[in-house]
Scaffold this motif. Structure first.
Motif, PDB file in Angstrom:
ATOM      1  N   UNK A  31       0.784  -0.380  -0.155  1.00  0.00           N
ATOM      2  CA  UNK A  31      -0.454   0.238  -0.197  1.00  0.00           C
ATOM      3  C   UNK A  31       1.489   1.306  -0.097  1.00  0.00           C
ATOM      4  N   UNK A  32       0.517   2.254  -0.739  1.00  0.00           N
ATOM      5  CA  UNK A  32       1.110   3.266  -0.705  1.00  0.00           C
ATOM      6  C   UNK A  32       0.379   4.240  -0.077  1.00  0.00           C
ATOM      7  N   UNK A  33      -0.530   4.486  -0.111  1.00  0.00           N
ATOM      8  CA  UNK A  33      -2.276   4.802   1.217  1.00  0.00           C
ATOM      9  C   UNK A  33      -2.130   4.309   2.014  1.00  0.00           C
ATOM     10  N   UNK A  34      -2.269   5.042   3.306  1.00  0.00           N
ATOM     11  CA  UNK A  34      -2.540   4.484   4.618  1.00  0.00           C
ATOM     12  C   UNK A  34      -3.265   5.419   4.859  1.00  0.00           C
ATOM     13  N   UNK A  35      -5.024   5.883   5.182  1.00  0.00           N
ATOM     14  CA  UNK A  35      -5.888   5.658   5.267  1.00  0.00           C
ATOM     15  C   UNK A  35      -6.858   4.987   6.945  1.00  0.00           C
ATOM     16  N   UNK A  36      -6.980   5.320   8.174  1.00  0.00           N
ATOM     17  CA  UNK A  36      -7.201   4.890   9.697  1.00  0.00           C
ATOM     18  C   UNK A  36      -8.602   5.907  10.108  1.00  0.00           C
ATOM     19  N   UNK A  37      -9.413   5.507   9.211  1.00  0.00           N
ATOM     20  CA  UNK A  37     -10.799   6.311   9.735  1.00  0.00           C
ATOM     21  C   UNK A  37     -10.876   5.511  11.593  1.00  0.00           C
ATOM     22  N   UNK A  38     -11.938   6.284  12.131  1.00  0.00           N
ATOM     23  CA  UNK A  38     -11.362   5.643  13.174  1.00  0.00           C
ATOM     24  C   UNK A  38     -13.264   4.766  13.091  1.00  0.00           C
ATOM     25  N   UNK A  39     -13.225   3.505  14.130  1.00  0.00           N
ATOM     26  CA  UNK A  39     -13.840   2.653  14.199  1.00  0.00           C
ATOM     27  C   UNK A  39     -15.568   2.810  13.555  1.00  0.00           C
ATOM     28  N   UNK A  40     -15.955   2.263  12.687  1.00  0.00           N
ATOM     29  CA  UNK A  40     -17.807   2.823  12.639  1.00  0.00           C
ATOM     30  C   UNK A  40     -17.617   4.100  11.450  1.00  0.00           C
ATOM     31  N   UNK A  41     -16.100   4.518  11.055  1.00  0.00           N
ATOM     32  CA  UNK A  41     -16.493   5.221  10.073  1.00  0.00           C
ATOM     33  C   UNK A  41     -16.001   5.903   8.852  1.00  0.00           C
ATOM     34  N   UNK A  42     -16.451   4.776   8.298  1.00  0.00           N
ATOM     35  CA  UNK A  42     -16.543   4.059   6.784  1.00  0.00           C
ATOM     36  C   UNK A  42     -17.687   4.171   6.039  1.00  0.00           C
ATOM     37  N   UNK A  43     -18.519   4.999   6.708  1.00  0.00           N
ATOM     38  CA  UNK A  43     -19.817   5.079   5.838  1.00  0.00           C
ATOM     39  C   UNK A  43     -19.102   6.786   5.561  1.00  0.00           C
ATOM     40  N   UNK A  44     -19.303   7.806   6.472  1.00  0.00           N
ATOM     41  CA  UNK A  44     -18.748   8.951   6.613  1.00  0.00           C
ATOM     42  C   UNK A  44     -17.522   8.909   5.286  1.00  0.00           C
ATOM     43  N   UNK A  45     -16.488   8.424   5.548  1.00  0.00           N
ATOM     44  CA  UNK A  45     -14.965   8.018   4.692  1.00  0.00           C
ATOM     45  C   UNK A  45     -15.694   8.510   3.579  1.00  0.00           C
TER      46      UNK A  45
END
Length: 788
Positions: free
Chosen positions: A281-295
């Motif tokens: 992976x060249x890009x790492x994004x770490x949403x908060x738990x449960x944050x994928x819908x908003x992301x």
């Protein structure tokens, strides 16, 4: 990793892992597992037949095979699964003579696994609290007696693990429906059910739309909620190939997993000899738990804004307007909702800075072909269905479904969890399927929808389900709300488990209980002197045949097909004037178990897509089942792919809990260690996360440790927060500072399953929310086993 006798010293250690994924360490751990399982050297060659056309399909994950001619088509965790099955260790009657069930319950899941292969059927004896030998005939007679004593067929539940073959699963659902119920709790209810329920309304099919070949043509791969290095390691070869040709790989996951940073392929001799590795992976994004819908909604909003700007400037549009016009419905409603969404809310709810969301939108917009993959990091949340549908919206915006190098790719877990559903393990069957079953088999099908996993537990607890039959798996441990699940199973009149090895579910039993040992997939299945093959369906809808290579662990083992057919024969009655081996409704159980090709013929009679089944599996690699959206055929109410609108959830169990407890309220996700597969614990290491010799650890941000007034290495007890007044806790976890978003914590499954309320499920899917558990941490102490 020595174990100290000092009571204040942990059993293991925390030591960050700095090497690439796989490489020599993977081969070393394969060798260690072969030794640990005491696999005879003569069976080492079994590994070379794994995922080969003339061999057996991996009993582990459902990742597809690139080619069947490779001599090295297995991964570290697949090899562990084979070693566990090919072990020379045996569970015979003497083990049950030495230990009561109560004493066995005191052993850890790892210790239970290490006893080895079961060799003969056993029946629980309440007077001695032990399992005693029982003949197969008497075992089937007991099952028939208890099932036929029920007041109604719906008082029985028939659970299915993803280990079951298409042939066994198909007969299993024929048996249960002939008995009269649609109660089919299934392991898919606990993993990808949100996929199976979320995709059909928007694209018309509950499966992925890509094949392995599409990965060769993708410009970008967006990986949501996955840890491939542990859960499906062979995927890393596809990621490596994408990286080497210049493709962009984006990892979207709360944990920055080492296996997605660098990878050394054991099949690359140069890399192995020189110590080389490939960045993944060249890009790492770490949403908060449960944050994928908003992301994901934020990425879609930014894409729409960029397209609006391009339109205003007369530049090339970013949306695929022709695709949207020809193949989709309700785009205007979706676009209006995006335009009205607040960026402040999207950033707050996702836990991702706005500039990172914009970066993801730029990557997506610049990539002509995109594959979106996801695992249980997406599906095991309250709003999992909405998240999957929002991800589908994003892919539809640029026509990234139904063309080469692009599409939707849910990555399933167990090797045939998708195939079991395809051949009828479904508690919510469609009328069309039931009509076809009636046409083929000539008996009325039960029409009332049955129980999924969570509903089955509730029904057992309330006395509405009295007989539980498990075709594989470890139901008691894999499920949520552990004390309630245990009590529910213990209230049953009979529990039956078809299995290869001892696990905790066999010890959490009904008033009567049976353990029925079965052949593993690596073992030769002889029926009437002829070796039988079984088939499975992988994550990308490829169906292929599997033939065992090893001699069975015991002469007393029966195949899953034989066990299912003999249960059915005993329960549904004798010949009733039909030819020998037929029972109620003229079902030909004996013929089916003698020749599995006859089962496949009948599968083809029920499902058109399995036409010429036996001929097609004879071709190396098998055949692909039709997935209509891949051909841009949309079996939806509108006849098109349907954009869907989802508001950001503001009033959730987590937001309510946080309003009460402030920043001390954390959200927990359960994860698997590298030395486990589902509930099977092979060893006590999780090397990519730097954990060795222990499992009772809690991954947490260093700033959250400080906020709690604690230090890394401290021990805590974990309490879940729910509004039903029930205390749920898991005690004795060591804090490990880790790269995880603030407010989020991670712990191993199944040790923390007790924290998940039975009522906490995905809306519209019923999947337990193993990835979003509101918890509080309080000071605790090291457990007696040092955290093993």
């Amino acid at each position: 990793m020595s174990h100290s006798d000092k009571p204040d010293t942990p059993a293991g250690k925390i030591s960050p892992y700095t090497h690439p994924a796989a490489g020599w360490d993977a081969l070393r751990y394969v060798a260690l597992n072969l030794v640990r399982e005491r696999v005879a050297p003569g069976k080492y060659g079994t590994l070379l037949k794994q995922n080969q056309h003339d061999g057996f399909d991996c009993p582990g994950c459902a990742w597809p095979d690139r080619e069947h001619s490779s001599t090295f088509e297995f991964c570290e965790n697949g090899a562990k699964a084979v070693a566990a099955e090919a072990t020379s260790k045996r569970v015979r009657a003497d083990l049950f003579e030495r230990y009561t069930v109560t004493e066995l319950l005191a052993q850890s899941d790892y210790e239970l696994e290490q006893h080895g292969r079961l060799t003969a059927p056993m029946r629980y004896d309440a007077a001695s609290d032990k399992y005693l030998p029982v003949s197969w005939d008497d075992a089937f007679a007991l099952i028939a007696q208890e099932l036929n004593a029920l007041d109604h067929p719906d008082q029985a539940a028939f659970y299915t693990s993803g280990r079951a073959s298409n042939e066994a699963a198909f007969l299993y659902q024929v048996f249960a429906r002939a008995f009269g119920t649609n109660n089919f709790p299934d392991c898919s209810n606990m993993c990808h059910e949100a996929t199976s329920r979320g995709l059909p309304p928007v694209v018309g099919a509950g499966k992925g739309t890509v094949t392995l070949d599409d990965f060769e043509h993708a410009d970008a791969l967006f990986l949501f909620g996955q840890n491939p290095a542990t859960n499906h390691p062979r995927m890393l070869d596809e990621l490596r190939s994408c990286s080497l040709r210049g493709g962009t790989i984006v990892s979207i996951n709360p944990l920055r997993e080492r296996g997605l940073e660098r990878f050394t392929s054991p099949q690359d001799a140069v890399a192995m000899l020189t110590g080389g590795s490939t960045p993944i992976a060249s890009v790492f994004v770490q949403p908060s738990l449960g944050g994928d819908l908003a992301l994901v909604k934020g990425i879609a909003k930014r894409l729409l804004e960029k397209d609006d700007a391009a339109l205003a400037k007369g530049e090339h549009r970013l949306l695929d307007l022709d695709f949207i016009a020809q193949h989709t419905a309700y785009f205007d409603d979706f676009a209006a909702d995006l335009r009205g969404e607040s960026w402040a809310d999207l950033v707050q709810e996702s836990g991702v800075p706005q500039e990172q969301i914009w970066l993801l939108a730029d990557i997506y917009a610049k990539s002509e072909r995109v594959i979106a993959t996801w695992g249980m990091g997406i599906t095991q949340h309250k709003h999992a269905v909405a998240t999957i549908q929002m991800l589908t919206n994003l892919m539809l915006m640029r026509g990234n479904i139904g063309r080469q190098g692009a599409g939707l790719c849910p990555v399933r877990g167990h090797s045939n969890v998708q195939g079991d559903r395809t051949v009828g393990i479904e508690e919510q069957p469609t009328p069309a399927f039931l009509d076809r079953m009636e046409q083929v088999f000539g008996f009325p099908q039960p029409r009332q929808h049955g129980h999924d996993v969570v509903a089955t537990i509730a029904a057992m607890a309330e006395g509405r389900v009295k007989v539980f039959v498990g075709l594989g798996g470890n139901f008691a441990v894999a499920t949520p709300d552990t004390p309630q699940t245990f009590a529910a199973l213990r209230s049953c009149a009979l529990t039956v488990h078809v299995t290869t090895k001892l696990n905790r579910s066999h010890l959490v039993h009904g008033r009567a209980a049976l353990i029925l040992p079965t052949l593993g997939r690596t073992e030769i299945d002889l029926q009437q002197g002829v070796a039988q093959g079984v088939t499975v369906e992988d994550s990308m809808s490829m169906v292929h045949v599997s033939y065992g290579r090893n001699q069975p662990a015991s002469d007393e083992l029966l195949s899953e097909v034989a066990i299912v057919s003999r249960m059915a024969e005993a329960t549904l009655g004798g010949s009733n004037g039909n030819e020998p081996g037929q029972g109620r409704h003229g079902l030909r159980w004996r013929a089916w178990r003698d020749d599995y090709a006859l089962i496949r013929d009948d599968i083809a009679r029920v499902f058109d897509d399995f036409h010429d089944y036996n001929a097609r599996i004879a071709v190396p690699g098998g055949f692909h089942l039709t997935v209509a959206p891949r051909q841009r055929i949309w079996h939806t109410p509108s006849g098109k792919a349907q954009f869907s609108v989802h508001a950001l959830p503001k009033d959730t169990p987590i937001t309510r809990a946080r309003a009460l407890h402030g920043e001390r309220l954390l959200v927990m996700m359960t994860v698997r260690a590298h030395d486990q597969y589902n509930t099977t614990i092979y060893a006590l290491d999780d090397r990519y996360r730097g954990v060795f010799g222990m499992r009772r650890v809690l991954f947490i941000h260093a700033d959250d440790i400080a906020m709690l007034g604690m230090q890394a290495g401290d021990w805590v007890d974990v309490h879940s927060v729910w509004d039903d007044g029930v205390e749920r806790r898991a005690d004795g976890f060591m804090l490990v500072a880790y790269d995880i978003p603030r407010g989020s914590v991670g712990a191993y499954y199944p040790e923390t399953n007790a924290l998940v309320p039975l009522a906490s499920v995905a809306d519209g899917a019923g999947t337990p929310t193993f990835k979003s558990i509101p918890v509080l941490l309080v000071p605790g102490s090291m457990p007696a086993n040092g955290g093993r």
